[in-house]
Scaffold this active site. Structure first.
Site, PDB file in Angstrom:
ATOM      1  CG  ASP A 227      34.219  41.090  43.366  1.00 29.58           C
ATOM      2  OD1 ASP A 227      34.335  42.132  44.025  1.00 29.58           O
ATOM      3  OD2 ASP A 227      34.569  40.994  42.184  1.00 29.58           O
TER       4      ASP A 227
ATOM      5  CG  ASN B  68      39.045  37.935  31.936  1.00 28.24           C
ATOM      6  OD1 ASN B  68      38.361  38.846  32.406  1.00 28.24           O
ATOM      7  ND2 ASN B  68      39.436  36.886  32.653  1.00 28.24           N
TER       8      ASN B  68
ATOM      9  CG  HIS C  81      36.765  39.714  35.325  1.00 30.30           C
ATOM     10  ND1 HIS C  81      37.922  39.206  35.868  1.00 30.30           N
ATOM     11  CD2 HIS C  81      36.784  41.027  35.645  1.00 30.30           C
ATOM     12  CE1 HIS C  81      38.599  40.141  36.471  1.00 30.30           C
ATOM     13  NE2 HIS C  81      37.930  41.264  36.356  1.00 30.30           N
TER      14      HIS C  81
ATOM     15  CD  GLU D 270      38.123  35.643  36.166  1.00 36.00           C
ATOM     16  OE1 GLU D 270      38.009  36.349  35.142  1.00 36.00           O
ATOM     17  OE2 GLU D 270      39.012  35.844  36.999  1.00 36.00           O
TER      18      GLU D 270
HETATM   19  P1  PGA Z   1      40.376  47.478  37.492  1.00 34.27           P
HETATM   20  O1  PGA Z   1      39.652  46.075  37.534  1.00 34.27           O
HETATM   21  O2  PGA Z   1      39.345  48.489  37.823  1.00 34.27           O
HETATM   22  O3  PGA Z   1      41.449  47.400  38.546  1.00 34.27           O
HETATM   23  O4  PGA Z   1      40.930  47.642  36.101  1.00 34.27           O
HETATM   24  C1  PGA Z   1      38.422  45.943  36.932  1.00 34.27           C
HETATM   25  C2  PGA Z   1      37.949  44.515  37.090  1.00 34.27           C
HETATM   26  O5  PGA Z   1      38.809  43.616  37.081  1.00 34.27           O
HETATM   27  O6  PGA Z   1      36.739  44.308  37.203  1.00 34.27           O
END
Ligand code: PGA
Length: 243
Positions: free
Chosen positions: A67, A136, A138, A143
């Site tokens: 992304d 959440n 994702h 999302e």
């Molecule tokens: P993080 O994010 O590795 O900073 O916890 C993971 C994500 O949001 O996919």
């Protein structure tokens, strides 16, 4: 699904780096699907170490990232292109012309998405897709939603994602509200998946994603339907799993 539990973040990172190293050794011209966020930073550090020790060669590797924030250029220090250069690409012998990240500066979402899908197809799909997981559920920036999205698309970031990511920006208003992300369909077509999580704050979502109902409300839950998933967590992130 294979589960590996490291004692702490460092051990999780070492195990993850072992798995990615094995992929690169076994198939030197593989396509790695890469991820950003704080979770894979230690994994990338280990990969750089191994490259410097002469044990890994990225010269034939292609990468596609999950992304990118819409509206950020690759030289913006909050862009995911910048993150990848800083944490991995600048330190190994990968050919940067074969490292792909969605084009955050393309304002036309359909065009940006179509072009990214064409790139993924043209390189033959992903051999090993690395994933973190949001609180959440994702994966990439897919999302929670009413349905799973197939290909690359533009998403409005969830309030909780903006909240979680604001730590990287000066002010909350600076966090982009939209991003381009590889779709769940593309992630599910990766031949192998490697999901990482670290810390107690991820324990609840890891348990829900891996053992709860498969639903687009918890996008990572779809991984239960993939036939080659490896999950590497530290003890804290696995603490709510019932084995
Ligand atoms: P993080 O994010 O590795 O900073 O916890 C993971 C994500 O949001 O996919």
């Amino acid at each position: 699904m294979k589960l590996y539990c490291g004692k702490d973040y460092k051990e999780m990172s070492r195990i993850a780096a072992n798995i990615i190293s094995a992929q690169v050794v076994l198939k030197p011209d593989c396509v790695l699907g890469l991820a950003t966020g704080s979770t894979p930073v230690g994994t990338y550090e280990k990969l750089v170490e191994r490259y410097k020790e002469g044990d890994l060669d990225f010269s034939q590797v292609t990468s596609v990232n999950l992304d990118e924030y819409k509206g950020l250029s690759g030289d913006n220090d909050q862009s995911y292109r910048y993150f990848m250069n800083k944490n991995l690409f600048d330190h190994v012998n990968i050919d940067k012309n074969r490292t792909y990240v969605p084009d955050g500066l393309e304002p036309d979402s359909d065009k940006a998405s179509r072009e990214y899908d064409e790139i993924i197809e043209s390189v033959g799909g992903v051999d090993l897709q690395l994933l973190g997981i949001g609180h959440n559920g994702h994966i990439g920036f897919n999302e929670p939603a009413d349905e799973f999205c197939r290909g690359t698309h533009c998403v409005d970031l969830a309030a909780s994602t903006i909240e979680a990511n604001k730590r990287f920006f000066e002010k909350e208003e600076d966090v982009p509200r939209q991003a381009y992300t590889m779709g769940i369909g593309t992630i599910m077509r990766a031949r192998k998946i490697l999901l990482l999580a670290s810390g107690e704050d991820k324990a609840e979502i890891i348990a829900r994603a891996l053992t709860g109902p498969v639903t687009p409300k918890v996008p990572a839950s779809i991984l239960q339907f993939h036939n080659d998933v490896t999950v590497v967590c530290d003890e804290a992130a696995f603490s709510k799993m019932k084995f």
